[in-house]
Design a protein around this motif. Sequence first.
Motif, PDB file in Angstrom:
ATOM      1  N   VAL A  17       0.805  -1.227   0.000  1.00  0.00           N
ATOM      2  CA  VAL A  17       0.000   0.000   0.000  1.00  0.00           C
ATOM      3  C   VAL A  17       0.834   1.271   0.000  1.00  0.00           C
ATOM      4  CG1 VAL A  17      -2.032  -1.054   1.019  1.00  0.00           C
ATOM      5  CG2 VAL A  17      -0.291  -0.100   2.501  1.00  0.00           C
ATOM      6  N   LEU A  28      -0.805  -4.158   3.685  1.00  0.00           N
ATOM      7  CA  LEU A  28      -2.088  -4.368   4.337  1.00  0.00           C
ATOM      8  C   LEU A  28      -2.397  -5.851   4.257  1.00  0.00           C
ATOM      9  CD1 LEU A  28      -4.765  -3.272   5.549  1.00  0.00           C
ATOM     10  CD2 LEU A  28      -5.582  -3.076   3.194  1.00  0.00           C
ATOM     11  N   ALA A  48      -7.583  -3.170  -4.152  1.00  0.00           N
ATOM     12  CA  ALA A  48      -6.372  -2.748  -4.868  1.00  0.00           C
ATOM     13  C   ALA A  48      -6.693  -1.677  -5.906  1.00  0.00           C
ATOM     14  CB  ALA A  48      -5.701  -3.940  -5.527  1.00  0.00           C
ATOM     15  N   LEU A  51      -7.329   1.590  -4.104  1.00  0.00           N
ATOM     16  CA  LEU A  51      -6.071   2.149  -3.587  1.00  0.00           C
ATOM     17  C   LEU A  51      -5.126   2.579  -4.699  1.00  0.00           C
ATOM     18  CD1 LEU A  51      -5.401  -0.347  -0.653  1.00  0.00           C
ATOM     19  CD2 LEU A  51      -6.179   2.028  -0.493  1.00  0.00           C
ATOM     20  N   MET A  53      -3.597   0.607  -6.980  1.00  0.00           N
ATOM     21  CA  MET A  53      -2.464  -0.300  -7.140  1.00  0.00           C
ATOM     22  C   MET A  53      -2.496  -1.017  -8.476  1.00  0.00           C
ATOM     23  SD  MET A  53      -2.506  -1.763  -3.227  1.00  0.00           S
ATOM     24  CE  MET A  53      -2.371  -3.380  -3.832  1.00  0.00           C
TER      25      MET A  53
END
Length: 54
Positions: A17, A28, A48, A51, A53
């Motif tokens: 993260v 995480l 994901a 966030l 990612m």
Amino acid sequence: MNVPWTHAGLPTISLPVGSAANSLPLGLQCVGRFQRDEYLLAWAAGLAEVLGMV
């Protein structure tokens, strides 16, 4: 640190993260319910994406 959850028979996944102020990586760890591996993977994929990612 997934070993305790794995020994309990629970699915786990760790997501990167970002980085801390000292440049060390942060992660995480998510733990799912018993025999809900596919649900955890789908949930983690959505997390994901939120966030940023993927």
